[in-house]
Design an enzyme around this catalytic site. Structure first.
Site, short mmCIF file in Angstrom:
data_model
loop_
_atom_site.label_atom_id
_atom_site.label_comp_id
_atom_site.label_asym_id
_atom_site.label_seq_id
_atom_site.Cartn_x
_atom_site.Cartn_y
_atom_site.Cartn_z
N TRP A 275 17.15 19.36 16.68
CA TRP A 275 17.71 18.11 17.24
C TRP A 275 19.20 17.90 16.90
CZ3 TRP A 275 13.33 17.53 13.80
CH2 TRP A 275 12.10 17.66 14.44
N HIS A 276 19.95 18.98 16.81
CA HIS A 276 21.37 18.88 16.48
C HIS A 276 22.26 19.20 17.69
CE1 HIS A 276 20.43 19.62 11.92
NE2 HIS A 276 20.01 18.45 12.36
N TYR A 277 21.78 18.90 18.88
CA TYR A 277 22.55 19.21 20.09
C TYR A 277 23.80 18.33 20.18
CZ TYR A 277 19.44 15.40 21.58
OH TYR A 277 18.73 14.23 21.65
#
Length: 568
Positions: free
Chosen positions: A502-504
């Site tokens: 979830w580090h986009y």
């Protein structure tokens, strides 16, 4: 019930927050124009609003609800439940990229800090330098966050085993407990306090001036309103149209002050999506959806990246104590090694679960990416209860790629702000990302060979790496390698088991969509300040730096020089 805690030198209760009002209340309020309208009460938006409200009149619009009073948000034990919630008002909105990787975006005040794994670590100093930020001001802005919502973890056994395994495997030196990005092994901060209670960016609103700050929940901003009358040198943002929780359209406008601005902080998915819906983006894409073109900019939605994550599952003889991310190995090979174990044992818990790496929250690594969809998740969920509960005893060692260098794009599917746009990340498109993944898996192999995890395994003996690579929840993946020294097989393992952490980021890059002061190029009165402006993910985990951005941008002298005519 009011939650009381101590964070650094700051005592916080939910009673210290400004009123959190539903969006429908807006129509009954007497209004003047606002000096700032902030779209998105998330990781960057909350510190932005708190700091700006000290001098200016601020309206903060958040599409989701409050994190307070929701046990699935507030307590570490229930971390997995929050992300598994698919209801319309869930704080997490799932999406699947065209790559086939199941992902999520926040839909709650506090943004990603309300649904993430809590790990807090600052950016690499070289990241700060490359961004052109004032290092002294950055180093003043981080502590403002840390004093309010960051703690040291009481390190869990699984995390201690990773720490010792990393050091024996050569990921050294040991840097102890630190927020700083240092090569070697360290224990970072966490936004979960000693009771397991989560502190979020929303807590930072308590530092604002409540007389100047209005917060609206369930306010979905549909578009930015521009003054495009002839005689203006370029279009000027003057207000926003938003939908309240009852589906009614509302409008909010800026004051007539020359320096008044709209700041978009809707995240790496929401910010480029909102610009496109407001008429800023590639002309041909806008025309496909009959959106009037305010400004042609081919770069909006481009450069979307997500840091690929691959993991190794280690079965254990008993269910290990739950832990999220606490220890990290910062290697010199462009890879970060982290770990997670177990899941909460609260009465609400989803049983037969793999915590941070379970299919319900998007980590369906047992199926190759192109075959993943929500139907596959549901099939897994339906079938897993027939499995022995011992199958779910275990933990993961995680390998996350720095950067990454691969990127894709974001395009609209329709003109509904509540819809997910179509997102492509192109995982491992760049060969260096793939070689880094192989390096990460080989590093994990060295860690496993140290036998620091053997105390968790049956008979106190470890597992051969080949067996771990080929082990999955329900069946082997056909293409998972049988020989760990086979580089081609490890490359295939990386491709087949890639998931997200979830580090986009990206979609509104500096120099492409916004300038060095985060002003949207080609229009006035509009900025974007959040992870969509970043070319790479800062440090091991981005939340520290994205929160810092909210504080930093508002304290930067260059930023405030445009607002010299305001009365403080």
């Amino acid at each position: 019930m009011e939650h009381l805690c101590f964070a650094g030198r700051h005592r916080f209760t939910t009673g210290d927050l400004p009123p959190l009002m539903k969006a429908s209340s807006f129509s009954t309020i007497q209004h003047e124009g606002y000096d700032y309208i902030i779209v998105g009460g998330g990781t960057a938006g909350c510190p932005l609003a708190a700091t700006l409200s000290q001098k200016y009149k601020v309206l903060l619009l958040e599409r989701g609800g409050s994190p307070y009073g929701n046990r699935n948000i507030s307590y570490l034990d229930n971390f997995h439940i929050c992300l598994a919630d698919e209801s319309p008002n869930s704080p997490s909105q799932g999406f699947i990229s065209t790559d086939g990787v199941i992902n999520a975006r926040a839909r709650v005040l506090g943004g990603g800090t309300s649904v993430n794994a809590g790990f807090y670590s600052r950016a690499n100093p070289s990241f700060i330098q490359d961004a052109g930020w004032d290092a002294e001001l950055v180093n003043q802005s981080y502590p403002w966050i840390e004093e309010r919502i960051v703690y040291w973890p009481n390190i869990a056994p699984w995390q201690a085993a990773l720490r010792d395994g990393l050091l024996e495997a050569g990921v050294s030196p040991y840097n102890g407990y630190t927020y700083d990005h240092l090569f070697g092994t360290k224990v970072g901060g966490t936004i979960f306090d000693e009771t397991g209670y989560r502190h979020t960016a929303a807590d930072l609103l308590a530092a604002g001036n409540h007389k100047n700050l209005r917060v609206l929940l369930y306010a979905s901003v549909k578009r930015i309103i521009f003054n495009t009358k002839q005689g203006h040198r370029k279009p000027r943002a003057i207000g926003v149209e938003f939908k309240d929780e009852n589906g009614r359209n509302q409008h909010a406008f800026l004051s007539q002050n020359r320096g008044s601005e709209i700041i978009v902080s809707a995240g790496a998915i929401g910010s480029p999506q909102l610009l496109l819906l407001s008429g800023i983006g590639p002309r041909n894409e806008l025309k496909k959806h009959n959106i009037s073109v305010v400004l042609h900019n081919e770069h909006v939605g481009k450069g979307m990246s997500d840091n690929p994550l691959n993991s190794i599952f280690i079965p254990t003889k008993e269910a290990p104590k739950q832990s999220l991310i606490e220890t990290v190995g910062i290697t010199d090979g462009g890879v970060f090694i982290e770990a997670s174990s177990g899941f909460g044992q609260s009465p609400d818990s989803i049983h037969c679960h793999h915590g941070i790496m379970s299919a319900e929250i998007g980590q369906l690594s047992t199926i190759p990416p192109k075959h993943r969809d929500l139907g596959a998740v549901q099939k897994y969920v339906d079938n897993k209860y027939s499995l022995p509960k011992e199958v779910f005893h275990g933990g993961f060692i995680l390998s996350k790629i720095d950067g990454p260098l691969s990127s894709g794009n974001l395009v609209l599917v329709d003109t509904d702000i509540n819809s997910n746009p179509s997102v492509t990340f192109n995982y491992f498109q760049h060969p260096q990302d793939l070689s880094r993944c192989v390096y990460g898996i080989k590093t994990i192999e060295r860690i496993v060979k140290t036998n620091h995890f053997s105390n968790f395994t049956p008979n106190g003996s470890g597992y051969p790496m080949g067996m771990l690579l080929n082990m999955s929840i329900t069946a082997n993946i056909n293409l998972i390698p049988k020989h760990t020294n086979d580089i081609a097989s490890l490359e295939q393992f990386c491709r087949d088991t890639v998931v997200t952490i979830w580090h986009y980021h990206g979609g509104c890059h500096v120099g492409k969509v916004v300038d060095q002061q985060y002003r949207v190029i080609g229009v006035s009165g509009l900025r974007v300040i959040d992870g969509s402006t970043l070319f790479s993910s800062p440090g091991t985990n981005p939340q520290a730096t994205v929160m810092m951005m909210g504080r930093y941008r508002t304290k930067n002298k260059l930023y405030f020089s445009t607002n010299a005519n305001f009365k403080g």
